[in-house]
Design a protein around this motif. Structure first.
Motif, PDB file in Angstrom:
ATOM      1  N   LEU A 114       6.792   5.387   6.258  1.00  0.00           N
ATOM      2  CA  LEU A 114       6.749   5.566   4.808  1.00  0.00           C
ATOM      3  C   LEU A 114       6.740   7.050   4.426  1.00  0.00           C
ATOM      4  O   LEU A 114       7.262   7.426   3.370  1.00  0.00           O
ATOM      5  CB  LEU A 114       5.514   4.878   4.234  1.00  0.00           C
ATOM      6  N   GLY A 162       6.535  -3.357  -1.388  1.00  0.00           N
ATOM      7  CA  GLY A 162       5.378  -2.690  -0.808  1.00  0.00           C
ATOM      8  C   GLY A 162       4.318  -3.677  -0.346  1.00  0.00           C
ATOM      9  O   GLY A 162       3.701  -3.492   0.718  1.00  0.00           O
ATOM     10  N   ALA A 221       2.518   3.609  -0.832  1.00  0.00           N
ATOM     11  CA  ALA A 221       3.706   2.949  -0.294  1.00  0.00           C
ATOM     12  C   ALA A 221       4.757   2.752  -1.383  1.00  0.00           C
ATOM     13  O   ALA A 221       5.963   2.884  -1.129  1.00  0.00           O
ATOM     14  CB  ALA A 221       3.325   1.602   0.326  1.00  0.00           C
ATOM     15  N   SER A 222       4.316   2.440  -2.589  1.00  0.00           N
ATOM     16  CA  SER A 222       5.248   2.263  -3.699  1.00  0.00           C
ATOM     17  C   SER A 222       5.978   3.564  -4.014  1.00  0.00           C
ATOM     18  O   SER A 222       7.185   3.553  -4.317  1.00  0.00           O
ATOM     19  CB  SER A 222       4.506   1.773  -4.946  1.00  0.00           C
TER      20      SER A 222
END
Length: 334
Positions: A10, A270, A284-285
């Protein structure tokens, strides 16, 4: 071990897409040349490469890639925050009328002034105004429950959508109307270093605030009664989250136009990767949203001779993918 691999992926994903965007375009530049240009910047040495290529990389592609990452990350983080705050998986970053307000502000600025600075200022100002009006409508019963905020946002979005239609109706069809329509479809074509300074500040402040409050979203998503029992000031924290998400979304929309689906589908992706814990979902988004929008921008630039507006591609990709997500998740986790 699996969690570490996911976290590293990520982190590297948006960086990799930013680097990828530097040597892809109508003026092909080799990877070796890009690396040499970075090395010359780091070591303060001169690099003998055509001024055109250096201009393309440092003044066009780099600002566009970074701006795309900020816009995508802002929309995705705001969408994730609103979904947790309102406990509704169908909520997106424009739920409180931000996108419609910004669209009206930009259309009005194009109609009257038609300068880049006024478009940014009007779009950002009316985006904030839309959220304020939504909040005031939500307090019609001297309170602001989440359902009333959503209803207020729906009302404001409809009103500003009608005003946008009126602006398009009275605009000059040979000059102003095409500019308004193109802005509303979303694009990063005019991205520059100035745009990073203008729109980057509210986006960074908004995303920083959401990141700092990400663990409180977990508590607020449990409901007001449970949150109060844990010592959380629900009114204050909801207000702060709305303010930060609005800043991030307004800054993004003001500089890029209306881009749909990013704030809706990216948080769902996510959750499939890191789960429902907002402490992990929020960062994560950002990573997924930044990577997604850079990829969409690259696709729009490469598949045809002229650029395809971003909202067209996000809708064409987002709508069927969202149906797929609903099918495989069956609404679990909400």
């Amino acid at each position: 071990m699996k969690r570490k691999i996911i976290n590293v992926g990520l982190i590297l994903c948006p960086i990799g897409f930013v680097f990828l965007s530097l040597f892809i375009g109508r003026y092909p530049i080799s990877i070796v040349s890009i690396i040499d240009m970075f090395w010359s910047k780091l070591t303060f040495t001169t690099y003998n490469l055509s001024d055109i290529y250096q201009t393309v990389v440092w003044e066009i592609r780099m600002p566009r890639a970074i701006l795309g990452a900020l816009v995508g990350g802002s929309l995705a983080m705001s969408g994730a925050a609103f979904q947790g705050l309102f406990r509704n998986p169908l909520v997106s970053s424009g739920i409180l009328g931000v996108s419609s307000g910004a669209g009206f502000g930009a259309a009005l600025a194009i109609l009257i002034f038609n300068t880049q600075t006024t478009i940014y200022l009007f779009a950002f100002g009316f985006a904030l105004l839309a959220v304020i009006i939504s909040y005031l409508i939500g307090k019609v019963y001297n309170t602001a429950p989440t359902i009333m905020l959503v209803l207020g946002g729906t009302i404001v979005s409809s009103a500003f959508a009608a005003l946008i239609s009126f602006i398009k109706y009275v605009a000059d069809p040979s000059d102003k109307l095409p500019a308004i329509v193109f802005w509303l479809m979303g694009s990063l074509a005019s991205a520059s270093l100035q745009d990073l300074w203008i729109a980057g500040i509210p986006m960074v402040i908004g995303m920083g605030g959401i990141w700092a409050l990400r663990w409180r979203i977990n508590v607020l998503s449990m409901g007001d009664r449970q949150a109060r029992s844990l010592g959380i000031n629900t009114t204050l924290n909801k207000g702060l989250l709305v303010i930060f998400a609005t800043l991030a979304t307004a800054g993004a929309v003001a500089v890029s136009g209306t881009i749909g689906w990013v704030g809706l589908i990216i948080p769902h992706i996510g959750r499939m990767i890191v789960g429902n814990d907002n402490r992990l979902l929020i960062p994560a988004s950002f990573s997924l949203g930044a990577s997604f929008l850079i990829l969409i921008d690259l696709t729009g630039r490469m598949i045809t001779g002229s650029e395809i507006p971003l909202s067209i591609l996000t809708a064409l990709i987002g709508a069927p993918f969202f149906v797929y997500l609903l099918k495989i998740t069956k609404g679990k986790g909400w």
